[in-house]
Design a protein around this motif. Sequence first.
Motif, short mmCIF file in Angstrom:
data_model
loop_
_atom_site.label_atom_id
_atom_site.label_comp_id
_atom_site.label_asym_id
_atom_site.label_seq_id
_atom_site.Cartn_x
_atom_site.Cartn_y
_atom_site.Cartn_z
N UNK A 1 0.82 -1.21 0.00
CA UNK A 1 0.00 0.00 0.00
C UNK A 1 0.85 1.27 0.00
N UNK A 2 2.02 1.19 -0.65
CA UNK A 2 2.88 2.36 -0.80
C UNK A 2 2.35 3.20 -1.94
N UNK A 3 1.95 4.43 -1.64
CA UNK A 3 1.32 5.29 -2.64
C UNK A 3 2.24 6.40 -3.14
N UNK A 4 3.37 6.58 -2.49
CA UNK A 4 4.34 7.58 -2.90
C UNK A 4 5.35 6.93 -3.85
N UNK A 5 5.50 7.47 -5.06
CA UNK A 5 6.36 6.87 -6.08
C UNK A 5 7.81 6.75 -5.60
N UNK A 6 8.31 7.76 -4.93
CA UNK A 6 9.70 7.73 -4.46
C UNK A 6 9.88 6.66 -3.38
N UNK A 7 8.92 6.55 -2.49
CA UNK A 7 9.00 5.55 -1.42
C UNK A 7 8.94 4.14 -2.00
N UNK A 8 8.05 3.92 -2.96
CA UNK A 8 7.94 2.61 -3.60
C UNK A 8 9.22 2.28 -4.35
N UNK A 9 9.77 3.24 -5.05
CA UNK A 9 11.01 3.02 -5.79
C UNK A 9 12.16 2.66 -4.86
N UNK A 10 12.24 3.36 -3.73
CA UNK A 10 13.29 3.08 -2.74
C UNK A 10 13.13 1.67 -2.18
N UNK A 11 11.90 1.28 -1.87
CA UNK A 11 11.66 -0.06 -1.35
C UNK A 11 12.05 -1.12 -2.38
N UNK A 12 11.64 -0.92 -3.64
CA UNK A 12 11.95 -1.88 -4.69
C UNK A 12 13.46 -2.02 -4.89
N UNK A 13 14.19 -0.92 -4.83
CA UNK A 13 15.64 -0.96 -4.99
C UNK A 13 16.28 -1.76 -3.85
N UNK A 14 15.80 -1.53 -2.63
CA UNK A 14 16.34 -2.26 -1.48
C UNK A 14 16.08 -3.75 -1.56
N UNK A 15 14.89 -4.12 -1.97
CA UNK A 15 14.54 -5.54 -2.10
C UNK A 15 15.37 -6.18 -3.21
N UNK A 16 15.54 -5.47 -4.32
CA UNK A 16 16.34 -6.00 -5.43
C UNK A 16 17.79 -6.21 -5.01
N UNK A 17 18.34 -5.26 -4.26
CA UNK A 17 19.71 -5.40 -3.77
C UNK A 17 19.84 -6.60 -2.84
N UNK A 18 18.89 -6.76 -1.95
CA UNK A 18 18.93 -7.88 -1.00
C UNK A 18 18.84 -9.21 -1.74
N UNK A 19 17.98 -9.28 -2.73
CA UNK A 19 17.83 -10.52 -3.50
C UNK A 19 19.09 -10.82 -4.30
N UNK A 20 19.70 -9.80 -4.86
CA UNK A 20 20.94 -9.99 -5.62
C UNK A 20 22.04 -10.50 -4.70
N UNK A 21 22.09 -10.00 -3.48
CA UNK A 21 23.07 -10.49 -2.51
C UNK A 21 22.87 -11.97 -2.22
#
Length: 53
Positions: free
Chosen positions: A22-42
Motif C-alpha cells: 500500500x505504498x502510494x508515494x512513487x519515491x517511497x515505492x522506488x526506494x523499497x523496490x531498490x532495497x529488495x532488489x539489492x537484497x535478492x541480488x546479494x
Amino acid sequence: MYDAVADDYCYPGTTVLKNKLDLRDAAELSQFEAGISDARADEEAQPWLRNRA
C-alpha cells in the motif's frame, strides 16, 4: 512509475501502481523496490544462503 491517467491499476489521483504494501508515494515505492532488489541480488551472489534450512 506508471505513465497513465485514471488507470484502475493505479491508486486514485496518482500514477503509482497498486501494491501489496500500500505504498502510494512513487519515491517511497522506488526506494523499497531498490532495497529488495539489492537484497535478492546479494542472496543470489551467495549460493550457501539458498541451502539454509
